[in-house]
Design a protein around this motif. Sequence first.
Motif, PDB file in Angstrom:
ATOM      1  N   LYS A  79       0.846  -1.191   0.000  1.00 16.61           N
ATOM      2  CA  LYS A  79       0.000   0.000   0.000  1.00 16.61           C
ATOM      3  C   LYS A  79       0.879   1.238   0.000  1.00 16.61           C
ATOM      4  CE  LYS A  79      -4.050  -1.977   2.282  1.00 16.61           C
ATOM      5  NZ  LYS A  79      -5.032  -1.835   3.388  1.00 16.61           N
ATOM      6  N   GLY A  80       0.522   2.194  -0.872  1.00 18.19           N
ATOM      7  CA  GLY A  80       1.252   3.442  -0.964  1.00 18.19           C
ATOM      8  C   GLY A  80       0.382   4.621  -0.580  1.00 18.19           C
ATOM      9  N   ILE A  81       0.976   5.794  -0.578  1.00 19.86           N
ATOM     10  CA  ILE A  81       0.275   7.000  -0.164  1.00 19.86           C
ATOM     11  C   ILE A  81      -0.945   7.267  -1.043  1.00 19.86           C
ATOM     12  CG2 ILE A  81       0.486   9.513  -0.103  1.00 19.86           C
ATOM     13  CD1 ILE A  81       3.261   9.203   1.029  1.00 19.86           C
ATOM     14  N   ARG A  82      -0.859   6.973  -2.331  1.00 24.80           N
ATOM     15  CA  ARG A  82      -1.963   7.294  -3.252  1.00 24.80           C
ATOM     16  C   ARG A  82      -3.114   6.299  -3.193  1.00 24.80           C
ATOM     17  NH1 ARG A  82      -0.992  12.407  -3.589  1.00 24.80           N
ATOM     18  NH2 ARG A  82       1.220  12.793  -4.035  1.00 24.80           N
ATOM     19  N   ASP A  83      -2.915   5.173  -2.535  1.00 19.11           N
ATOM     20  CA  ASP A  83      -3.981   4.172  -2.490  1.00 19.11           C
ATOM     21  C   ASP A  83      -5.227   4.691  -1.794  1.00 19.11           C
ATOM     22  OD1 ASP A  83      -2.708   2.158  -3.907  1.00 19.11           O
ATOM     23  OD2 ASP A  83      -1.628   1.459  -2.147  1.00 19.11           O
TER      24      ASP A  83
END
Length: 277
Positions: free
Chosen positions: A53-57
């Motif tokens: 999971k990344g910041i933009r998810d």
Amino acid sequence: MEPNQKPLKADDSPTEQHPLFGLEIEEWTPPNRSTVHLKSFAIANDGLEYATKGIRDGENSQVQVTFPLHVPASEWFCTKLAEMCSVPTPTCRVLLEPESQELFFGSKINLAAYRDALVVNQWSELLKNASFYLKKQLWAIYAYDQFIYNVDRHFNNYLYVQTRQNTVAVEAFDFGLSSLVHGWPNKIGSALLPADCKTNLVWAIIKQVIGSDADLTASACNVLDKLRTLDSKAIDYIFSGMPEAWLSALQKQALISWWDSESRMERLSSVESEVTR
């Protein structure tokens, strides 16, 4: 060392220390199941696969939260805090994507866990045949979810693992709709989860099937007792292994200050009243 990790002394950690060396993503892999935020899987340079999971998810989610960019921070914080409180959860790491230099939260894939999502009939049968240890796990996870304000613990947000005793154990994963994305703890105070959230709706069914007794509520209260015992050094330690880009220094300090305040004890008392009623 992990990206942005600060050096630590041997006695700084209440559990084991963060890994000395970070991991890089070598290959993106197709998902076999997904959640609200979990869309991507990757193989890292340790040869193991991770759910990422990344910041933009959070920005791309259909579920609206106050701070969508805090998804990886919520995942990291809640997973590490769970480990400290003996709440079963998969191992996590920070993963670097070499080309973009973006840092992702990575939850290690448990190859012993069921690969496919459960359907309602399977889940119902699993609860009816739950071992004493599984019942204790479910009660402990519920108490923890109440504390961190996790609104999304549905029956496929557990990892189901077959044990050598031919029983089933669970691990709690997916904290993307908990804690920091809601402005917890300061914006939540001592409020319990909304009655109509997935966590409470599913818990009502679980509790009805597996029952309630002194041993089961004790497993929930044991988690809360550990959360009472942990001081703010433990929280600072969790943040020391988390990339700085995931949460600002001001927001980290706000949580640490709350942890040192009476407000934490009030929240724990509120949760304890719920699990023992």
